[in-house]
Design a protein around this motif. Structure first.
Motif, PDB file in Angstrom:
ATOM      1  N   GLN A   1       0.869  -1.168   0.000  1.00  0.00           N
ATOM      2  CA  GLN A   1       0.000   0.000   0.000  1.00  0.00           C
ATOM      3  C   GLN A   1       0.904   1.215   0.000  1.00  0.00           C
ATOM      4  O   GLN A   1       1.964   1.207   0.624  1.00  0.00           O
ATOM      5  CB  GLN A   1      -0.888   0.044   1.242  1.00  0.00           C
ATOM      6  CG  GLN A   1      -2.038  -0.916   1.179  1.00  0.00           C
ATOM      7  CD  GLN A   1      -3.078  -0.614   2.248  1.00  0.00           C
ATOM      8  OE1 GLN A   1      -3.422   0.539   2.480  1.00  0.00           O
ATOM      9  NE2 GLN A   1      -3.558  -1.665   2.882  1.00  0.00           N
ATOM     10  N   VAL A   2       0.477   2.258  -0.680  1.00  0.00           N
ATOM     11  CA  VAL A   2       1.240   3.493  -0.709  1.00  0.00           C
ATOM     12  C   VAL A   2       0.352   4.580  -0.110  1.00  0.00           C
ATOM     13  O   VAL A   2      -0.786   4.766  -0.530  1.00  0.00           O
ATOM     14  CB  VAL A   2       1.671   3.871  -2.142  1.00  0.00           C
ATOM     15  CG1 VAL A   2       2.469   5.165  -2.141  1.00  0.00           C
ATOM     16  CG2 VAL A   2       2.467   2.736  -2.774  1.00  0.00           C
ATOM     17  N   ILE A   3       0.913   5.268   0.894  1.00  0.00           N
ATOM     18  CA  ILE A   3       0.173   6.297   1.606  1.00  0.00           C
ATOM     19  C   ILE A   3       1.022   7.562   1.602  1.00  0.00           C
ATOM     20  O   ILE A   3       2.185   7.531   1.981  1.00  0.00           O
ATOM     21  CB  ILE A   3      -0.096   5.864   3.061  1.00  0.00           C
ATOM     22  CG1 ILE A   3      -0.898   4.566   3.088  1.00  0.00           C
ATOM     23  CG2 ILE A   3      -0.806   6.962   3.835  1.00  0.00           C
ATOM     24  CD1 ILE A   3      -0.916   3.906   4.453  1.00  0.00           C
ATOM     25  N   GLY A   4       0.435   8.664   1.167  1.00  0.00           N
ATOM     26  CA  GLY A   4       1.117   9.944   1.225  1.00  0.00           C
ATOM     27  C   GLY A   4       0.691  10.681   2.481  1.00  0.00           C
ATOM     28  O   GLY A   4      -0.438  10.516   2.953  1.00  0.00           O
ATOM     29  N   TYR A   5       1.597  11.468   3.043  1.00  0.00           N
ATOM     30  CA  TYR A   5       1.211  12.254   4.215  1.00  0.00           C
ATOM     31  C   TYR A   5       1.943  13.581   4.239  1.00  0.00           C
ATOM     32  O   TYR A   5       3.045  13.718   3.755  1.00  0.00           O
ATOM     33  CB  TYR A   5       1.439  11.465   5.509  1.00  0.00           C
ATOM     34  CG  TYR A   5       2.873  11.360   5.977  1.00  0.00           C
ATOM     35  CD1 TYR A   5       3.352  12.193   6.980  1.00  0.00           C
ATOM     36  CD2 TYR A   5       3.750  10.432   5.428  1.00  0.00           C
ATOM     37  CE1 TYR A   5       4.657  12.097   7.430  1.00  0.00           C
ATOM     38  CE2 TYR A   5       5.061  10.333   5.874  1.00  0.00           C
ATOM     39  CZ  TYR A   5       5.504  11.171   6.870  1.00  0.00           C
ATOM     40  OH  TYR A   5       6.804  11.078   7.309  1.00  0.00           O
ATOM     41  N   SER A   6       1.252  14.560   4.763  1.00  0.00           N
ATOM     42  CA  SER A   6       1.829  15.869   5.069  1.00  0.00           C
ATOM     43  C   SER A   6       1.089  16.317   6.319  1.00  0.00           C
ATOM     44  O   SER A   6       1.286  15.745   7.372  1.00  0.00           O
ATOM     45  CB  SER A   6       1.681  16.844   3.897  1.00  0.00           C
ATOM     46  OG  SER A   6       0.323  17.007   3.558  1.00  0.00           O
ATOM     47  N   ASP A   7       0.161  17.272   6.191  1.00  0.00           N
ATOM     48  CA  ASP A   7      -0.644  17.627   7.354  1.00  0.00           C
ATOM     49  C   ASP A   7      -1.868  16.726   7.468  1.00  0.00           C
ATOM     50  O   ASP A   7      -2.606  16.774   8.438  1.00  0.00           O
ATOM     51  CB  ASP A   7      -1.057  19.099   7.310  1.00  0.00           C
ATOM     52  CG  ASP A   7      -1.830  19.450   6.057  1.00  0.00           C
ATOM     53  OD1 ASP A   7      -1.874  18.634   5.109  1.00  0.00           O
ATOM     54  OD2 ASP A   7      -2.389  20.565   6.011  1.00  0.00           O
ATOM     55  N   GLY A   8      -2.062  15.874   6.488  1.00  0.00           N
ATOM     56  CA  GLY A   8      -3.113  14.865   6.467  1.00  0.00           C
ATOM     57  C   GLY A   8      -2.571  13.592   5.839  1.00  0.00           C
ATOM     58  O   GLY A   8      -1.384  13.497   5.545  1.00  0.00           O
ATOM     59  N   VAL A   9      -3.450  12.622   5.635  1.00  0.00           N
ATOM     60  CA  VAL A   9      -3.052  11.327   5.087  1.00  0.00           C
ATOM     61  C   VAL A   9      -3.866  11.061   3.827  1.00  0.00           C
ATOM     62  O   VAL A   9      -5.076  11.245   3.812  1.00  0.00           O
ATOM     63  CB  VAL A   9      -3.300  10.200   6.119  1.00  0.00           C
ATOM     64  CG1 VAL A   9      -2.959   8.846   5.543  1.00  0.00           C
ATOM     65  CG2 VAL A   9      -2.505  10.457   7.389  1.00  0.00           C
ATOM     66  N   THR A  10      -3.186  10.626   2.763  1.00  0.00           N
ATOM     67  CA  THR A  10      -3.851  10.331   1.496  1.00  0.00           C
ATOM     68  C   THR A  10      -3.421   8.960   0.988  1.00  0.00           C
ATOM     69  O   THR A  10      -2.258   8.784   0.619  1.00  0.00           O
ATOM     70  CB  THR A  10      -3.475  11.382   0.427  1.00  0.00           C
ATOM     71  OG1 THR A  10      -3.741  12.684   0.937  1.00  0.00           O
ATOM     72  CG2 THR A  10      -4.226  11.154  -0.862  1.00  0.00           C
ATOM     73  N   PRO A  11      -4.342   7.978   0.977  1.00  0.00           N
ATOM     74  CA  PRO A  11      -3.990   6.686   0.369  1.00  0.00           C
ATOM     75  C   PRO A  11      -3.783   6.883  -1.131  1.00  0.00           C
ATOM     76  O   PRO A  11      -4.593   7.528  -1.797  1.00  0.00           O
ATOM     77  CB  PRO A  11      -5.214   5.808   0.630  1.00  0.00           C
ATOM     78  CG  PRO A  11      -6.036   6.540   1.641  1.00  0.00           C
ATOM     79  CD  PRO A  11      -5.679   7.987   1.534  1.00  0.00           C
ATOM     80  N   LEU A  12      -2.676   6.372  -1.660  1.00  0.00           N
ATOM     81  CA  LEU A  12      -2.386   6.523  -3.088  1.00  0.00           C
ATOM     82  C   LEU A  12      -2.691   5.252  -3.865  1.00  0.00           C
ATOM     83  O   LEU A  12      -2.618   5.247  -5.093  1.00  0.00           O
ATOM     84  CB  LEU A  12      -0.922   6.936  -3.282  1.00  0.00           C
ATOM     85  CG  LEU A  12      -0.526   8.267  -2.635  1.00  0.00           C
ATOM     86  CD1 LEU A  12       0.958   8.541  -2.820  1.00  0.00           C
ATOM     87  CD2 LEU A  12      -1.352   9.413  -3.193  1.00  0.00           C
ATOM     88  N   THR A  13      -2.998   4.167  -3.156  1.00  0.00           N
ATOM     89  CA  THR A  13      -3.470   2.931  -3.794  1.00  0.00           C
ATOM     90  C   THR A  13      -4.770   2.542  -3.117  1.00  0.00           C
ATOM     91  O   THR A  13      -5.034   2.931  -1.985  1.00  0.00           O
ATOM     92  CB  THR A  13      -2.454   1.775  -3.636  1.00  0.00           C
ATOM     93  OG1 THR A  13      -2.195   1.564  -2.249  1.00  0.00           O
ATOM     94  CG2 THR A  13      -1.157   2.056  -4.377  1.00  0.00           C
TER      95      THR A  13
END
Length: 160
Positions: free
Chosen positions: A6-18
């Motif tokens: 699974q690929v998850i992006g994060y900065s000030d929030g979390v965004t699943p990329l898959t």
């Protein structure tokens, strides 16, 4: 052996990329363009990302975290910052930043909460960022304690 990721992006929030667990090939083909467009902006919340992994019961046997330094934003759970107002410094233009000691506290709080329930091997790819001298030793200590590794490429790597 085809491993699922699974690929998850994060900065000030979390965004699943898959969408859930996918093959490495499917993940690379679906997020290749998104990854090229990602660039660091704003703050980062390691706490929110680790809380997401825990709450979604992802229970990965191995994690790879790509970051450029210590977090600047707390997660939703107790951050460990008792005097939170003292952690922010204000410049002449009324912009604020989180000082190094508070970033370290945010990091320690997020990792400590996560490690209470996780058995994942944590690997960290630490991108170069000036002015964050505690990042490398702290991420190394965490990855080493889980039998993972820390990789910190030189600025400008990979060559174009």
């Amino acid at each position: 052996k085809n491993r699922l990721i699974q690929v998850i992006g994060y900065s000030d929030g979390v965004t699943p990329l898959t969408s859930g667990w996918v093959s490495q090939e499917d993940a690379l083909s679906s997020i290749r363009l998104e990854l090229k467009g990602l660039s660091p902006t704003g703050g980062t919340s390691l706490g929110k990302m680790l809380e997401y992994v825990d709450e979604k019961s992802l229970a990965a046997n191995s994690m790879y975290i790509i970051t450029d330094g210590l977090p600047t934003i707390a997660g939703r759970k107790n951050s460990g910052l008792k005097g939170f107002k003292e952690c922010f410094k204000f410049g002449g233009k009324k912009t604020s930043y989180v000082d190094g000691k508070c970033r370290e506290t945010l990091y320690i709080g997020a990792v400590s909460r996560f490690q209470k329930t996780s058995s994942s091997v944590v690997n960290v790819i630490l991108l170069p960022l000036e002015g964050d001298p505690k990042a490398a030793p702290l991420y190394w200590k965490w990855s080493n304690s889980t039998k993972g590794m820390l990789f910190s490429p030189a600025r400008g790597w990979p060559p174009r």
